[in-house]
Design a protein around this motif. Structure first.
Motif, PDB file in Angstrom:
ATOM      1  N   GLY A  78      -7.640  -2.781 -11.579  1.00  0.00           N
ATOM      2  CA  GLY A  78      -7.068  -2.144 -12.760  1.00  0.00           C
ATOM      3  C   GLY A  78      -7.874  -0.976 -13.270  1.00  0.00           C
ATOM      4  N   LEU A  79      -8.970  -0.636 -12.573  1.00  0.00           N
ATOM      5  CA  LEU A  79      -9.829   0.449 -13.028  1.00  0.00           C
ATOM      6  C   LEU A  79      -9.202   1.813 -12.782  1.00  0.00           C
ATOM      7  CD1 LEU A  79     -12.540   1.622 -13.993  1.00  0.00           C
ATOM      8  CD2 LEU A  79     -13.405   1.320 -11.677  1.00  0.00           C
ATOM      9  N   SER A  80      -8.591   1.998 -11.616  1.00  0.00           N
ATOM     10  CA  SER A  80      -8.095   3.320 -11.221  1.00  0.00           C
ATOM     11  C   SER A  80      -6.739   3.626 -11.835  1.00  0.00           C
ATOM     12  CB  SER A  80      -8.001   3.397  -9.697  1.00  0.00           C
ATOM     13  OG  SER A  80      -9.224   3.053  -9.098  1.00  0.00           O
ATOM     14  N   THR A 104      -3.138   0.560  -3.923  1.00  0.00           N
ATOM     15  CA  THR A 104      -2.859  -0.820  -3.529  1.00  0.00           C
ATOM     16  C   THR A 104      -2.302  -1.608  -4.706  1.00  0.00           C
ATOM     17  OG1 THR A 104      -5.118  -1.501  -4.058  1.00  0.00           O
ATOM     18  CG2 THR A 104      -4.695  -0.768  -1.804  1.00  0.00           C
ATOM     19  N   GLY A 105      -1.752  -2.785  -4.401  1.00  0.00           N
ATOM     20  CA  GLY A 105      -1.255  -3.680  -5.441  1.00  0.00           C
ATOM     21  C   GLY A 105      -0.160  -3.052  -6.290  1.00  0.00           C
ATOM     22  N   LYS A 106      -0.194  -3.321  -7.575  1.00  0.00           N
ATOM     23  CA  LYS A 106       0.801  -2.789  -8.497  1.00  0.00           C
ATOM     24  C   LYS A 106       0.790  -1.265  -8.529  1.00  0.00           C
ATOM     25  CE  LYS A 106       0.741  -6.799 -11.596  1.00  0.00           C
ATOM     26  NZ  LYS A 106       0.465  -7.274 -12.985  1.00  0.00           N
ATOM     27  N   GLN A 107      -0.383  -0.686  -8.297  1.00  0.00           N
ATOM     28  CA  GLN A 107      -0.468   0.776  -8.338  1.00  0.00           C
ATOM     29  C   GLN A 107       0.254   1.419  -7.161  1.00  0.00           C
ATOM     30  OE1 GLN A 107      -4.523   0.033  -8.747  1.00  0.00           O
ATOM     31  NE2 GLN A 107      -4.770   1.156 -10.651  1.00  0.00           N
ATOM     32  N   ALA A 108       0.426   0.684  -6.058  1.00  0.00           N
ATOM     33  CA  ALA A 108       1.195   1.208  -4.929  1.00  0.00           C
ATOM     34  C   ALA A 108       2.649   1.414  -5.336  1.00  0.00           C
ATOM     35  CB  ALA A 108       1.106   0.247  -3.744  1.00  0.00           C
ATOM     36  N   TYR A 109       3.223   0.431  -6.015  1.00  0.00           N
ATOM     37  CA  TYR A 109       4.604   0.551  -6.474  1.00  0.00           C
ATOM     38  C   TYR A 109       4.721   1.621  -7.557  1.00  0.00           C
ATOM     39  CZ  TYR A 109       5.455  -3.848  -4.008  1.00  0.00           C
ATOM     40  OH  TYR A 109       5.576  -4.818  -3.044  1.00  0.00           O
ATOM     41  N   ALA A 110       3.731   1.668  -8.436  1.00  0.00           N
ATOM     42  CA  ALA A 110       3.767   2.658  -9.518  1.00  0.00           C
ATOM     43  C   ALA A 110       3.706   4.071  -8.969  1.00  0.00           C
ATOM     44  CB  ALA A 110       2.607   2.415 -10.491  1.00  0.00           C
ATOM     45  N   PHE A 111       2.878   4.291  -7.941  1.00  0.00           N
ATOM     46  CA  PHE A 111       2.787   5.621  -7.351  1.00  0.00           C
ATOM     47  C   PHE A 111       4.096   5.989  -6.658  1.00  0.00           C
ATOM     48  CE2 PHE A 111       1.786   8.939  -4.398  1.00  0.00           C
ATOM     49  CZ  PHE A 111       0.804   9.686  -5.030  1.00  0.00           C
ATOM     50  N   MET A 126     -10.718   7.763 -11.778  1.00  0.00           N
ATOM     51  CA  MET A 126     -11.615   6.651 -11.508  1.00  0.00           C
ATOM     52  C   MET A 126     -11.228   5.897 -10.232  1.00  0.00           C
ATOM     53  SD  MET A 126     -12.468   5.378 -15.368  1.00  0.00           S
ATOM     54  CE  MET A 126     -14.149   4.996 -14.883  1.00  0.00           C
ATOM     55  N   TRP A 127     -11.241   6.624  -9.108  1.00  0.00           N
ATOM     56  CA  TRP A 127     -10.961   6.024  -7.803  1.00  0.00           C
ATOM     57  C   TRP A 127     -12.260   5.767  -7.063  1.00  0.00           C
ATOM     58  CZ3 TRP A 127      -6.000   6.331  -4.741  1.00  0.00           C
ATOM     59  CH2 TRP A 127      -4.894   6.330  -5.605  1.00  0.00           C
ATOM     60  N   LYS A 128     -12.207   4.822  -6.129  1.00  0.00           N
ATOM     61  CA  LYS A 128     -13.386   4.447  -5.358  1.00  0.00           C
ATOM     62  C   LYS A 128     -13.438   5.231  -4.049  1.00  0.00           C
ATOM     63  CE  LYS A 128     -15.830   0.429  -3.490  1.00  0.00           C
ATOM     64  NZ  LYS A 128     -15.837  -1.045  -3.346  1.00  0.00           N
ATOM     65  N   VAL A 129     -14.611   5.744  -3.710  1.00  0.00           N
ATOM     66  CA  VAL A 129     -14.817   6.433  -2.443  1.00  0.00           C
ATOM     67  C   VAL A 129     -15.206   5.401  -1.395  1.00  0.00           C
ATOM     68  CG1 VAL A 129     -16.114   8.205  -1.215  1.00  0.00           C
ATOM     69  CG2 VAL A 129     -15.570   8.517  -3.638  1.00  0.00           C
ATOM     70  N   CYS A 130     -14.433   5.323  -0.311  1.00  0.00           N
ATOM     71  CA  CYS A 130     -14.692   4.360   0.753  1.00  0.00           C
ATOM     72  C   CYS A 130     -15.079   5.101   2.033  1.00  0.00           C
ATOM     73  CB  CYS A 130     -13.452   3.501   1.026  1.00  0.00           C
ATOM     74  SG  CYS A 130     -12.891   2.547  -0.406  1.00  0.00           S
ATOM     75  N   LYS A 131     -15.949   4.496   2.804  1.00  0.00           N
ATOM     76  CA  LYS A 131     -16.407   5.116   4.046  1.00  0.00           C
ATOM     77  C   LYS A 131     -16.636   4.041   5.095  1.00  0.00           C
ATOM     78  CE  LYS A 131     -19.767   8.511   5.761  1.00  0.00           C
ATOM     79  NZ  LYS A 131     -20.906   9.391   5.381  1.00  0.00           N
ATOM     80  N   SER A 132     -16.107   4.260   6.283  1.00  0.00           N
ATOM     81  CA  SER A 132     -16.330   3.332   7.393  1.00  0.00           C
ATOM     82  C   SER A 132     -16.870   4.112   8.590  1.00  0.00           C
ATOM     83  CB  SER A 132     -15.031   2.607   7.770  1.00  0.00           C
ATOM     84  OG  SER A 132     -14.072   3.521   8.272  1.00  0.00           O
ATOM     85  N   TRP A 133     -17.759   3.472   9.340  1.00  0.00           N
ATOM     86  CA  TRP A 133     -18.402   4.121  10.471  1.00  0.00           C
ATOM     87  C   TRP A 133     -17.678   3.763  11.762  1.00  0.00           C
ATOM     88  CZ3 TRP A 133     -22.034   7.693   9.599  1.00  0.00           C
ATOM     89  CH2 TRP A 133     -22.648   7.702   8.337  1.00  0.00           C
ATOM     90  N   ASN A 134     -17.552   4.759  12.632  1.00  0.00           N
ATOM     91  CA  ASN A 134     -16.945   4.576  13.940  1.00  0.00           C
ATOM     92  C   ASN A 134     -17.988   4.940  14.996  1.00  0.00           C
ATOM     93  OD1 ASN A 134     -15.424   5.070  16.424  1.00  0.00           O
ATOM     94  ND2 ASN A 134     -13.594   4.924  15.134  1.00  0.00           N
ATOM     95  N   ARG A 165       0.845  -1.199   0.000  1.00  0.00           N
ATOM     96  CA  ARG A 165       0.000   0.000   0.000  1.00  0.00           C
ATOM     97  C   ARG A 165       0.877   1.244   0.000  1.00  0.00           C
ATOM     98  NH1 ARG A 165      -4.205   0.117   4.702  1.00  0.00           N
ATOM     99  NH2 ARG A 165      -2.388  -0.526   5.920  1.00  0.00           N
ATOM    100  N   MET A 166       0.438   2.217  -0.744  1.00  0.00           N
ATOM    101  CA  MET A 166       1.062   3.535  -0.727  1.00  0.00           C
ATOM    102  C   MET A 166      -0.009   4.505  -0.270  1.00  0.00           C
ATOM    103  SD  MET A 166       3.992   5.008  -1.344  1.00  0.00           S
ATOM    104  CE  MET A 166       4.539   6.726  -1.330  1.00  0.00           C
ATOM    105  N   ILE A 167       0.144   5.037   0.939  1.00  0.00           N
ATOM    106  CA  ILE A 167      -0.839   5.965   1.493  1.00  0.00           C
ATOM    107  C   ILE A 167      -0.331   7.388   1.301  1.00  0.00           C
ATOM    108  CG2 ILE A 167      -2.048   6.691   3.588  1.00  0.00           C
ATOM    109  CD1 ILE A 167      -1.729   3.811   4.605  1.00  0.00           C
ATOM    110  N   PHE A 168      -1.191   8.253   0.805  1.00  0.00           N
ATOM    111  CA  PHE A 168      -0.812   9.650   0.644  1.00  0.00           C
ATOM    112  C   PHE A 168      -2.041  10.523   0.873  1.00  0.00           C
ATOM    113  CE2 PHE A 168      -2.084   7.977  -3.428  1.00  0.00           C
ATOM    114  CZ  PHE A 168      -2.790   8.980  -4.050  1.00  0.00           C
TER     115      PHE A 168
END
Length: 265
Positions: free
Chosen positions: A229-231, A182-189, A207-215, A164-167
């Protein structure tokens, strides 16, 4: 052959007829990504195409077979094509590449060929970072494009199976959001970011996915994440929207005013 073309924007509940299998479109290949088998976890010879017509309307097309007429087109992003003898069906419920209620389905009879470019538009529909938190649940079922300046990164490659590459990116009014490649795109970034020198870096997320988690005790977490491979992403791309964003940063961001911002590459 007739010069008549259907428009993606013309497909509606009123015009849709499942018995019609010979639609014809003139579209630009906006994105191509492979489909994976949920059983073998391998890439099948099937692809999904995100297409855009000259009005900017987007729709997904799935190619469910290794059809000879489509061979090589998975590497033709950004090209204009003519597609005819293609079917139309209602899109499935769940996360989709576009917000269209319909999708195209190619068969062995479907034909596709390159045509002369109609215009130079990339059909990226940027959503402002500060607007992402106000998206409805339904809107989060579709991928989005956004743009921002990178201000913090964190590489996590300890687990080879889950790199994972978090930014974090922010806009010119101090709104920010976490992004996870994530995945190959983590290394590419990571590799792409290392090759950009000096100043702050503008990144356009495609074309990134919006994620949401509840706390239970805190405000819900919201972030953007790659979706197989979409993003995709681009550093400082040559787009009018990117140049406008860059100028707004130069006018409003004290850090950028002091240290500058990476120009076009």
């Amino acid at each position: 052959m007739t010069d008549f073309y259907n428009k993606l924007s013309q497909i509606s509940e009123a015009s849709y007829n499942p018995d019609v299998k010979a639609w014809r479109f003139r579209v630009k290949i906006h994105r191509v990504y492979p489909l994976y088998s949920s059983v073998t976890n391998r890439v099948m010879p099937f692809y999904s195409y995100v297409l855009a017509d000259e009005d900017g309307c987007k729709m997904e097309m799935t190619v469910y077979g290794d059809y000879e007429s489509f061979r090589g087109f998975e590497n033709r992003e950004g090209e204009w094509v003519e597609i005819f003898r293609v079917g139309v069906e209602r899109s499935c419920v769940g996360f989709n590449a576009t917000n269209s209620r319909f999708r195209l389905t190619a068969s062995r009879l479907t034909q596709v060929r390159m045509i002369d470019p109609l215009n130079n538009r990339l059909f990226m529909d940027f959503k402002n970072i500060h607007a992402i938190s106000h998206m409805s649940h339904k809107e989060r079922n579709y991928s989005i494009d956004t743009i921002g300046v990178v201000f913090n990164t964190e590489a996590r490659f300890d687990d080879p199976a889950r790199p994972r590459m978090i930014f974090y990116i922010r806009d010119n009014i101090d709104s920010q959001i976490k992004c996870v490649a994530t995945g190959k795109q983590a290394y590419a970034f990571r590799d792409g970011l290392e090759n950009v020198e000096g100043g702050q870096v503008i990144v356009a997320l495609k074309m990134w996915k919006v994620c949401k988690s509840w706390n239970l005790f805190e405000a819900p977490d919201l972030w953007l994440q790659t979706e197989g491979g979409l993003s995709d992403f681009r550093f400082n791309p040559r787009l009018t929207e990117v140049e406008d964003f860059r100028q707004s940063l130069l006018n409003s961001d004290p850090y950028v005013q002091k240290y500058g911002i990476e120009g076009f590459t």
